[in-house]
Design a protein around this motif. Sequence first.
Motif, short mmCIF file in Angstrom:
data_model
loop_
_atom_site.label_atom_id
_atom_site.label_comp_id
_atom_site.label_asym_id
_atom_site.label_seq_id
_atom_site.Cartn_x
_atom_site.Cartn_y
_atom_site.Cartn_z
N CYS A 1 0.83 -1.22 0.00
CA CYS A 1 0.00 0.00 0.00
C CYS A 1 0.86 1.27 0.00
N CYS B 1 -1.27 -1.43 5.66
CA CYS B 1 -1.47 -2.88 5.53
C CYS B 1 -0.48 -3.73 6.32
N CYS C 1 4.91 -4.41 4.94
CA CYS C 1 6.31 -3.98 4.92
C CYS C 1 6.93 -3.96 6.32
#
Length: 162
Positions: free
Chosen positions: A40, A45, A48
Amino acid sequence: MRVTFVVNGEQRHADDVWPGESLLFTLRERLGLPGTKNACEQGECGSCTVLLDGLPVCACLVAAPQAMGRDVVTVEGLAAPGTDGADKGLDPVQQAFIDAGAVQCGFCTPGLVVTVADLLRRVPHPSEAQTREALAGNLCRCTGYEKILDAVRLAETRMGQS
Ligand code: FES
Ligand code: FES
């Protein structure tokens, strides 16, 4: 600019980093560590997620220069070879995700694995509420989360036995 930091236990540097470049970009595109996913790029989200000085952060929201001199662990680092070069194999959380069938497309998996590894290090036996709270920032587009919760419980059990 050059950014020098410790990544997965090794001193690394990245050159030609621009001041606003994300740590996510630096890890993936300059240091060849594609395990950390870009889904994103807005902090929404958790795909990462990496550990920065031991704390989970969204690498897409951290400017790479902010990591200067600090310690970063990515999903690759959980299973990195030991200092003697011996292969440690998969981290128990990584193996539990496989064995519990918690991986579908796998895009959310690296972030979830890093988050769960952090949770179980801090709280070896989390309640379901603690687990759900810890995972609240990690979105999965494929599963109903039950398999992911199964994976957390499996990793918890195995880590408790080791
Ligand atoms: S890519 Fe960073 S939070 Fe989604
Ligand atoms: S397994 Fe596909 S996004 Fe989670």
